[in-house]
Design a protein around this motif. Structure first.
Motif, PDB file in Angstrom:
ATOM      1  N   TYR A  80     -34.125  51.988  96.315  1.00 26.33           N
ATOM      2  CA  TYR A  80     -33.769  50.699  96.916  1.00 26.33           C
ATOM      3  C   TYR A  80     -34.124  50.635  98.401  1.00 26.33           C
ATOM      4  O   TYR A  80     -33.782  49.674  99.075  1.00 26.33           O
ATOM      5  N   LEU A  93     -29.152  45.705 101.544  1.00 22.85           N
ATOM      6  CA  LEU A  93     -29.734  45.667 100.197  1.00 22.85           C
ATOM      7  C   LEU A  93     -29.456  44.310  99.542  1.00 22.85           C
ATOM      8  O   LEU A  93     -30.368  43.680  98.995  1.00 22.85           O
ATOM      9  N   TYR A 107     -32.759  46.085  90.327  1.00 23.09           N
ATOM     10  CA  TYR A 107     -31.304  46.220  90.405  1.00 23.09           C
ATOM     11  C   TYR A 107     -30.644  45.820  89.079  1.00 23.09           C
ATOM     12  O   TYR A 107     -29.789  46.531  88.558  1.00 23.09           O
TER      13      TYR A 107
END
Length: 148
Positions: A80, A93, A107
């Protein structure tokens, strides 16, 4: 999931909720577990979570081969693009997922450990995943997700 001072998204994020997956099988998720690397067990350690890896097993392969094999699914920081696992990095994020469709898809796929949800997840559904990442407390969606 991020917590904020005084439940106010304008304030700084103060801590995160580390949520582990389940080894129990569900129709929409393969079994998985996480390994957390902690800064600890020495004098002056911070006991901060410094890394997280998720391992999963594919039920289709298990049933076909009659053998359970867990594989590394992802490393949170690396996959990420997070500099660390601080509350500020989790907030970053979530903000990046607002504009990066590829990151958000990754995700969602990692969340369920398969891509079935991606096939039917429309714009509202996708925003709900970001909202949940921003909201560590149930019932606070109207505060933290307004304007998404």
């Amino acid at each position: 999931m991020v917590y904020f001072d005084d439940k106010n998204p304008a304030n700084r994020p103060t801590h995160t909720a580390f949520v582990a997956p389940s080894l129990t099988t569900f129709s929409q998720a393969n079994p998985a577990y996480k390994i957390y690397t902690i800064d600890g067990n020495y004098s002056g350690s911070t006991f901060t979570v410094i890394d997280e890896e998720t391992y999963w097993a594919n039920l289709t392969e298990i049933n076909a081969n009659d053998k359970v094999e867990f594989k590394l699914e992802y490393n949170k920081r690396k996959d990420y693009g997070m500099k660390d696992l601080s509350p500020a990095s989790y907030l970053d994020l979530a903000k990046r997922m607002l504009t990066d469709e590829t990151l958000l898809s990754k995700y969602i796929q990692n969340y369920h450990r398969n891509d079935k949800q991606l096939q039917t997840c429309d714009a509202t559904c996708r925003k709900n995943y970001i909202c949940e990442a921003l909201t560590a407390e149930r019932g606070m969606q109207s505060v933290f997700c307004a304007g998404l």
